[in-house]
Design a protein around this motif. Structure first.
Motif, mmCIF file in Angstrom:
data_model
loop_
_atom_site.group_PDB
_atom_site.id
_atom_site.type_symbol
_atom_site.label_atom_id
_atom_site.label_comp_id
_atom_site.label_asym_id
_atom_site.label_seq_id
_atom_site.Cartn_x
_atom_site.Cartn_y
_atom_site.Cartn_z
ATOM 1 N N LEU A 31 14.573 -5.596 1.483
ATOM 2 C CA LEU A 31 14.726 -5.452 0.035
ATOM 3 C C LEU A 31 14.256 -6.707 -0.698
ATOM 4 C CD1 LEU A 31 18.149 -3.649 -0.113
ATOM 5 C CD2 LEU A 31 15.944 -2.714 -0.802
ATOM 6 N N THR A 32 14.513 -7.854 -0.113
ATOM 7 C CA THR A 32 14.101 -9.104 -0.744
ATOM 8 C C THR A 32 12.587 -9.231 -0.769
ATOM 9 O OG1 THR A 32 16.118 -10.161 0.013
ATOM 10 C CG2 THR A 32 14.329 -11.611 -0.640
ATOM 11 N N LEU A 33 11.945 -8.875 0.355
ATOM 12 C CA LEU A 33 10.501 -9.058 0.459
ATOM 13 C C LEU A 33 9.691 -7.945 -0.191
ATOM 14 C CD1 LEU A 33 10.253 -10.355 4.125
ATOM 15 C CD2 LEU A 33 10.203 -11.688 2.017
ATOM 16 N N THR A 34 10.179 -6.710 -0.055
ATOM 17 C CA THR A 34 9.361 -5.590 -0.519
ATOM 18 C C THR A 34 9.972 -4.807 -1.660
ATOM 19 O OG1 THR A 34 10.323 -4.013 1.042
ATOM 20 C CG2 THR A 34 8.405 -5.262 1.789
ATOM 21 N N GLY A 35 11.223 -5.029 -1.963
ATOM 22 C CA GLY A 35 11.888 -4.217 -2.978
ATOM 23 C C GLY A 35 12.088 -2.807 -2.460
ATOM 24 N N CYS A 36 12.429 -1.907 -3.340
ATOM 25 C CA CYS A 36 12.613 -0.498 -2.967
ATOM 26 C C CYS A 36 11.316 0.225 -3.247
ATOM 27 C CB CYS A 36 13.774 0.121 -3.760
ATOM 28 S SG CYS A 36 15.341 -0.665 -3.413
ATOM 29 N N GLY A 37 10.302 -0.025 -2.441
ATOM 30 C CA GLY A 37 8.954 0.477 -2.677
ATOM 31 C C GLY A 37 8.881 1.968 -2.886
ATOM 32 N N GLY A 38 7.791 2.399 -3.496
ATOM 33 C CA GLY A 38 7.584 3.809 -3.786
ATOM 34 C C GLY A 38 7.044 4.551 -2.592
ATOM 35 N N ALA A 39 6.669 5.786 -2.814
ATOM 36 C CA ALA A 39 6.191 6.639 -1.729
ATOM 37 C C ALA A 39 4.703 6.883 -1.851
ATOM 38 C CB ALA A 39 6.954 7.959 -1.747
ATOM 39 N N LYS A 40 3.942 5.854 -2.208
ATOM 40 C CA LYS A 40 2.508 5.996 -2.289
ATOM 41 C C LYS A 40 1.893 5.589 -0.960
ATOM 42 C CE LYS A 40 2.256 4.794 -7.176
ATOM 43 N NZ LYS A 40 1.748 3.834 -8.145
ATOM 44 N N PRO A 41 0.779 6.217 -0.578
ATOM 45 C CA PRO A 41 0.098 5.756 0.625
ATOM 46 C C PRO A 41 -0.267 4.286 0.484
ATOM 47 C CG PRO A 41 -0.782 7.862 -0.073
ATOM 48 C CD PRO A 41 0.144 7.386 -1.161
ATOM 49 N N ALA A 42 -0.454 3.607 1.613
ATOM 50 C CA ALA A 42 -0.718 2.171 1.617
ATOM 51 C C ALA A 42 -1.899 1.800 0.731
ATOM 52 C CB ALA A 42 -0.954 1.697 3.046
ATOM 53 N N SER A 43 -2.914 2.645 0.666
ATOM 54 C CA SER A 43 -4.097 2.333 -0.133
ATOM 55 C C SER A 43 -3.807 2.345 -1.627
ATOM 56 C CB SER A 43 -5.210 3.336 0.172
ATOM 57 O OG SER A 43 -4.765 4.645 -0.147
ATOM 58 N N GLU A 44 -2.673 2.925 -2.043
ATOM 59 C CA GLU A 44 -2.347 3.031 -3.461
ATOM 60 C C GLU A 44 -1.163 2.174 -3.870
ATOM 61 O OE1 GLU A 44 -1.814 7.134 -4.542
ATOM 62 O OE2 GLU A 44 -3.331 7.771 -3.116
ATOM 63 N N THR A 45 -0.609 1.393 -2.940
ATOM 64 C CA THR A 45 0.594 0.650 -3.266
ATOM 65 C C THR A 45 0.274 -0.646 -3.986
ATOM 66 O OG1 THR A 45 0.591 -0.403 -1.106
ATOM 67 C CG2 THR A 45 1.975 1.554 -1.375
ATOM 68 N N ALA A 105 4.657 5.586 8.862
ATOM 69 C CA ALA A 105 5.167 4.304 8.359
ATOM 70 C C ALA A 105 4.015 3.437 7.864
ATOM 71 C CB ALA A 105 5.962 3.583 9.440
ATOM 72 N N ALA A 106 2.909 3.417 8.605
ATOM 73 C CA ALA A 106 1.741 2.630 8.196
ATOM 74 C C ALA A 106 1.128 3.177 6.907
ATOM 75 C CB ALA A 106 0.704 2.617 9.316
ATOM 76 N N LYS A 107 1.020 4.484 6.815
ATOM 77 C CA LYS A 107 0.410 5.116 5.638
ATOM 78 C C LYS A 107 1.163 4.778 4.358
ATOM 79 C CE LYS A 107 -0.729 9.719 3.802
ATOM 80 N NZ LYS A 107 -0.713 11.165 4.080
ATOM 81 N N TYR A 108 2.497 4.775 4.433
ATOM 82 C CA TYR A 108 3.308 4.557 3.232
ATOM 83 C C TYR A 108 3.922 3.158 3.150
ATOM 84 C CZ TYR A 108 2.771 9.513 2.445
ATOM 85 O OH TYR A 108 2.238 10.759 2.224
#
Length: 198
Positions: free
Chosen positions: A24-38, A135-138
């Motif tokens: 949570l500290t490093l990435t926050g509560c990230g969204g559900a976008k593929p890695a290419s769109e994050t 996991a890699a994709k998102y």
């Protein structure tokens, strides 16, 4: 409930809570976008819910194992009042059905539709290998997979940056186990390392 399994799961809770806070500290509560769109995520808001997506074989040939995972995780997290720091915890139980393709689809659905914060566990090697791709994709942090196969290691080594989100492989490859499961338990009892209640 097997007390040995419960004691083991409590150790995982301590490790998971540390990992979740770091995540949570490093990435926050990230969204559900593929890695290419994050884009880099903001840090988690105070009291935001941590949605843990737990992969387990809840139906199918290994359903008993899945139920034991579920029971022990519920008991262990109950001991910390289903909270990590100030963040309440919600579980999303992801049924792999002991099938690689079904497990990966269910995992992706939990990320996209249920907006899980972090992935946790799974039982079968073939499910681990397929879910590593999800996991890699998102860019979904995933902790403590039980998939023992060396294919998990090979996949990670093939592209450490891509597969860095699959963390904490919890079981060694079969070749590295020096003795079988039954022999290990019997030896632990004989040496006094473990004293089962019954």
């Amino acid at each position: 409930m097997n007390s040995f399994l419960f004691k083991k799961s409590r150790k995982f809770v301590v490790a998971l809570t540390t990992a979740l806070l770091l995540s949570l500290t490093l990435t926050g509560c990230g969204g559900a976008k593929p890695a290419s769109e994050t884009t880099p995520a903001a840090s988690a808001a105070p009291n935001s819910v941590i949605k843990i997506g737990i992969i387990a074989p809840l139906t199918g040939p290994a359903a008993r194992t899945g139920q034991e995972f579920k029971d022990s995780i519920n008991m262990a997290f109950g001991e910390i009042n289903n909270k990590v720091g100030e963040h309440p915890i919600e579980f999303k139980w992801i049924d792999s059905e002991s099938d690689a393709e079904k497990g990966a689809r269910a995992y992706e659905s939990a990320i996209v539709n249920d907006k899980i914060t972090v992935g946790f566990m799974d039982w079968h090697s073939w499910v681990s290998v397929s879910c590593m791709e999800v996991a890699a994709k998102y860019k979904m942090p995933h902790f403590f997979s039980y998939g023992a196969t060396d294919v998990v290691n090979q996949k990670y080594k093939s592209d450490p940056e891509k597969y860095a989100y699959w963390m904490g492989k919890a079981w060694p490859t079969p070749e590295k186990l020096s003795i079988g499961y039954v022999s290990a338990v019997e030896e632990a009892i004989k040496k006094g390392l473990w004293k089962p209640e019954n």
